[in-house]
Design a protein around this motif. Sequence first.
Motif, PDB file in Angstrom:
ATOM      1  N   HIS A 139       0.816  -1.220   0.000  1.00 19.79           N
ATOM      2  CA  HIS A 139       0.000   0.000   0.000  1.00 19.79           C
ATOM      3  C   HIS A 139       0.849   1.270   0.000  1.00 19.79           C
ATOM      4  CE1 HIS A 139      -3.366  -2.650   0.627  1.00 19.79           C
ATOM      5  NE2 HIS A 139      -4.194  -1.616   0.556  1.00 19.79           N
ATOM      6  N   SER A 140       2.087   1.149   0.451  1.00 25.41           N
ATOM      7  CA  SER A 140       2.965   2.319   0.450  1.00 25.41           C
ATOM      8  C   SER A 140       3.782   2.416  -0.843  1.00 25.41           C
ATOM      9  CB  SER A 140       3.901   2.293   1.661  1.00 25.41           C
ATOM     10  OG  SER A 140       4.870   1.275   1.526  1.00 25.41           O
ATOM     11  N   GLY A 141       3.497   1.514  -1.782  1.00 24.51           N
ATOM     12  CA  GLY A 141       4.168   1.564  -3.075  1.00 24.51           C
ATOM     13  C   GLY A 141       5.484   0.809  -3.139  1.00 24.51           C
ATOM     14  N   ARG A 142       5.796   0.057  -2.126  1.00 24.21           N
ATOM     15  CA  ARG A 142       7.059  -0.699  -2.086  1.00 24.21           C
ATOM     16  C   ARG A 142       6.792  -2.137  -2.508  1.00 24.21           C
ATOM     17  NH1 ARG A 142      10.159   0.569   3.204  1.00 24.21           N
ATOM     18  NH2 ARG A 142      11.728  -0.549   2.011  1.00 24.21           N
ATOM     19  N   GLN A 143       6.479  -2.296  -3.788  1.00 22.13           N
ATOM     20  CA  GLN A 143       6.079  -3.599  -4.339  1.00 22.13           C
ATOM     21  C   GLN A 143       7.177  -4.653  -4.209  1.00 22.13           C
ATOM     22  OE1 GLN A 143       2.929  -3.713  -5.026  1.00 22.13           O
ATOM     23  NE2 GLN A 143       2.701  -1.502  -4.912  1.00 22.13           N
ATOM     24  N   THR A 144       8.422  -4.248  -4.485  1.00 18.33           N
ATOM     25  CA  THR A 144       9.530  -5.205  -4.434  1.00 18.33           C
ATOM     26  C   THR A 144       9.722  -5.733  -3.018  1.00 18.33           C
ATOM     27  OG1 THR A 144      10.612  -4.081  -6.273  1.00 18.33           O
ATOM     28  CG2 THR A 144      11.982  -5.542  -4.935  1.00 18.33           C
ATOM     29  N   ALA A 145       9.712  -4.834  -2.045  1.00 15.87           N
ATOM     30  CA  ALA A 145       9.870  -5.242  -0.644  1.00 15.87           C
ATOM     31  C   ALA A 145       8.705  -6.135  -0.213  1.00 15.87           C
ATOM     32  CB  ALA A 145       9.975  -4.015   0.253  1.00 15.87           C
ATOM     33  N   ALA A 146       7.489  -5.799  -0.633  1.00 18.17           N
ATOM     34  CA  ALA A 146       6.319  -6.621  -0.312  1.00 18.17           C
ATOM     35  C   ALA A 146       6.488  -8.018  -0.907  1.00 18.17           C
ATOM     36  CB  ALA A 146       5.046  -5.972  -0.832  1.00 18.17           C
ATOM     37  N   GLY A 147       6.969  -8.089  -2.135  1.00 16.62           N
ATOM     38  CA  GLY A 147       7.202  -9.377  -2.781  1.00 16.62           C
ATOM     39  C   GLY A 147       8.235 -10.219  -2.045  1.00 16.62           C
ATOM     40  N   GLU A 148       9.273  -9.565  -1.517  1.00 13.92           N
ATOM     41  CA  GLU A 148      10.304 -10.288  -0.761  1.00 13.92           C
ATOM     42  C   GLU A 148       9.719 -10.887   0.527  1.00 13.92           C
ATOM     43  OE1 GLU A 148      13.442  -7.441  -0.200  1.00 13.92           O
ATOM     44  OE2 GLU A 148      13.911  -7.380  -2.343  1.00 13.92           O
ATOM     45  N   VAL A 149       8.884 -10.118   1.210  1.00 15.90           N
ATOM     46  CA  VAL A 149       8.248 -10.628   2.435  1.00 15.90           C
ATOM     47  C   VAL A 149       7.327 -11.789   2.089  1.00 15.90           C
ATOM     48  CG1 VAL A 149       6.652 -10.066   4.319  1.00 15.90           C
ATOM     49  CG2 VAL A 149       8.449  -8.437   3.672  1.00 15.90           C
ATOM     50  N   GLU A 150       6.551 -11.637   1.029  1.00 16.78           N
ATOM     51  CA  GLU A 150       5.638 -12.707   0.620  1.00 16.78           C
ATOM     52  C   GLU A 150       6.401 -13.963   0.215  1.00 16.78           C
ATOM     53  OE1 GLU A 150       3.409 -10.518  -2.285  1.00 16.78           O
ATOM     54  OE2 GLU A 150       1.922  -9.887  -0.790  1.00 16.78           O
ATOM     55  N   LYS A 151       7.563 -13.788  -0.392  1.00 14.50           N
ATOM     56  CA  LYS A 151       8.395 -14.937  -0.754  1.00 14.50           C
ATOM     57  C   LYS A 151       8.855 -15.681   0.504  1.00 14.50           C
ATOM     58  CE  LYS A 151      12.584 -16.269  -3.160  1.00 14.50           C
ATOM     59  NZ  LYS A 151      13.834 -15.830  -3.770  1.00 14.50           N
ATOM     60  N   LYS A 152       9.255 -14.917   1.531  1.00 11.19           N
ATOM     61  CA  LYS A 152       9.678 -15.543   2.788  1.00 11.19           C
ATOM     62  C   LYS A 152       8.505 -16.267   3.452  1.00 11.19           C
ATOM     63  CE  LYS A 152      13.505 -12.455   3.742  1.00 11.19           C
ATOM     64  NZ  LYS A 152      14.055 -11.397   4.599  1.00 11.19           N
ATOM     65  N   ILE A 153       7.337 -15.671   3.360  1.00 10.87           N
ATOM     66  CA  ILE A 153       6.142 -16.318   3.919  1.00 10.87           C
ATOM     67  C   ILE A 153       5.924 -17.664   3.231  1.00 10.87           C
ATOM     68  CG2 ILE A 153       3.619 -16.213   4.062  1.00 10.87           C
ATOM     69  CD1 ILE A 153       3.909 -13.147   4.347  1.00 10.87           C
ATOM     70  N   GLN A 154       5.993 -17.663   1.914  1.00  9.95           N
ATOM     71  CA  GLN A 154       5.758 -18.896   1.163  1.00  9.95           C
ATOM     72  C   GLN A 154       6.838 -19.938   1.454  1.00  9.95           C
ATOM     73  OE1 GLN A 154       5.216 -18.372  -3.046  1.00  9.95           O
ATOM     74  NE2 GLN A 154       4.594 -20.501  -3.336  1.00  9.95           N
ATOM     75  N   GLU A 155       8.100 -19.497   1.532  1.00  8.86           N
ATOM     76  CA  GLU A 155       9.183 -20.437   1.821  1.00  8.86           C
ATOM     77  C   GLU A 155       9.019 -21.080   3.206  1.00  8.86           C
ATOM     78  OE1 GLU A 155      12.656 -17.988   1.452  1.00  8.86           O
ATOM     79  OE2 GLU A 155      12.705 -18.122  -0.728  1.00  8.86           O
ATOM     80  N   GLN A 156       8.600 -20.293   4.180  1.00  9.04           N
ATOM     81  CA  GLN A 156       8.470 -20.792   5.547  1.00  9.04           C
ATOM     82  C   GLN A 156       7.223 -21.636   5.743  1.00  9.04           C
ATOM     83  OE1 GLN A 156      10.665 -20.546   8.107  1.00  9.04           O
ATOM     84  NE2 GLN A 156       9.299 -21.768   9.366  1.00  9.04           N
ATOM     85  N   THR A 157       6.126 -21.219   5.137  1.00  8.51           N
ATOM     86  CA  THR A 157       4.846 -21.854   5.439  1.00  8.51           C
ATOM     87  C   THR A 157       4.276 -22.708   4.323  1.00  8.51           C
ATOM     88  OG1 THR A 157       3.533 -19.986   4.620  1.00  8.51           O
ATOM     89  CG2 THR A 157       4.241 -19.899   6.940  1.00  8.51           C
ATOM     90  N   GLY A 158       4.731 -22.460   3.086  1.00 13.73           N
ATOM     91  CA  GLY A 158       4.155 -23.159   1.952  1.00 13.73           C
ATOM     92  C   GLY A 158       2.842 -22.517   1.495  1.00 13.73           C
ATOM     93  N   VAL A 159       2.463 -21.434   2.152  1.00 13.47           N
ATOM     94  CA  VAL A 159       1.232 -20.727   1.831  1.00 13.47           C
ATOM     95  C   VAL A 159       1.559 -19.551   0.932  1.00 13.47           C
ATOM     96  CG1 VAL A 159      -0.709 -19.411   2.788  1.00 13.47           C
ATOM     97  CG2 VAL A 159       0.212 -21.387   4.037  1.00 13.47           C
ATOM     98  N   VAL A 160       0.804 -19.416  -0.145  1.00  6.98           N
ATOM     99  CA  VAL A 160       0.943 -18.273  -1.028  1.00  6.98           C
ATOM    100  C   VAL A 160       0.084 -17.154  -0.446  1.00  6.98           C
ATOM    101  CG1 VAL A 160       0.604 -17.378  -3.361  1.00  6.98           C
ATOM    102  CG2 VAL A 160       1.316 -19.761  -3.021  1.00  6.98           C
ATOM    103  N   PRO A 161       0.698 -16.055   0.013  1.00  2.00           N
ATOM    104  CA  PRO A 161      -0.072 -14.970   0.605  1.00  2.00           C
ATOM    105  C   PRO A 161      -1.138 -14.444  -0.357  1.00  2.00           C
ATOM    106  CG  PRO A 161       2.256 -14.643   0.994  1.00  2.00           C
ATOM    107  CD  PRO A 161       2.131 -15.781   0.010  1.00  2.00           C
ATOM    108  N   GLY A 162      -2.306 -14.172   0.207  1.00  2.00           N
ATOM    109  CA  GLY A 162      -3.398 -13.638  -0.583  1.00  2.00           C
ATOM    110  C   GLY A 162      -4.233 -14.692  -1.311  1.00  2.00           C
ATOM    111  N   SER A 163      -3.870 -15.953  -1.110  1.00  2.00           N
ATOM    112  CA  SER A 163      -4.635 -17.004  -1.807  1.00  2.00           C
ATOM    113  C   SER A 163      -5.645 -17.638  -0.895  1.00  2.00           C
ATOM    114  CB  SER A 163      -3.700 -18.074  -2.352  1.00  2.00           C
ATOM    115  OG  SER A 163      -2.994 -18.712  -1.313  1.00  2.00           O
TER     116      SER A 163
END
Length: 163
Positions: A139-163
């Motif tokens: 929401h603050s326009g930092r798409q790349t940083a958001a993508g990096e956090v979401e990647k870590k979420i998926q790597e740790q949990t196997g869950v795709v954020p927002g799905s």
Amino acid sequence: RYPDFAVAILYPMIRTLQDVKQQNAVWEAAYKKFVHRKDLAAEIRMAQGDGWRVAGHPKKAGRCYHDVIMRFANVGPFVIHALEQTEKMLIASGKPDRVLELYRDAWSKINPPEKMAQTFMVQSNWYQVASRYADRLRHSGRQTAAGEVEKKIQEQTGVVPGS
């Protein structure tokens, strides 16, 4: 001998005190008494912060919430409420730029969840805070940083954020 019962009895009694300073003094005494029980200490600190917030003392409330975020992030769901309240106060005080820092710091304090079913994984503080952090970044326009956090979420949990 029964700390859960004692706090359950104290909580409504302390909340009835009209003087916020007196209420705070009693919360502090209770906090010191139950500091060995992190869940109860976090609950007490949250109630103390809520008392200051309702009485119109956002800085004092913020100190209580910050204590919960920094010291009790792995204890229970208290950190979510503390983040929500702190975020609201930061926005209200004209400091929305500090919200990202708040979530980043909180997320860094939380242990990633152990391997478990995804249904439970998404309920963990780590996942909840990480998801909120990614959302705030996006929401603050930092798409790349958001993508990096979401990647870590998926790597740790196997869950795709927002799905």
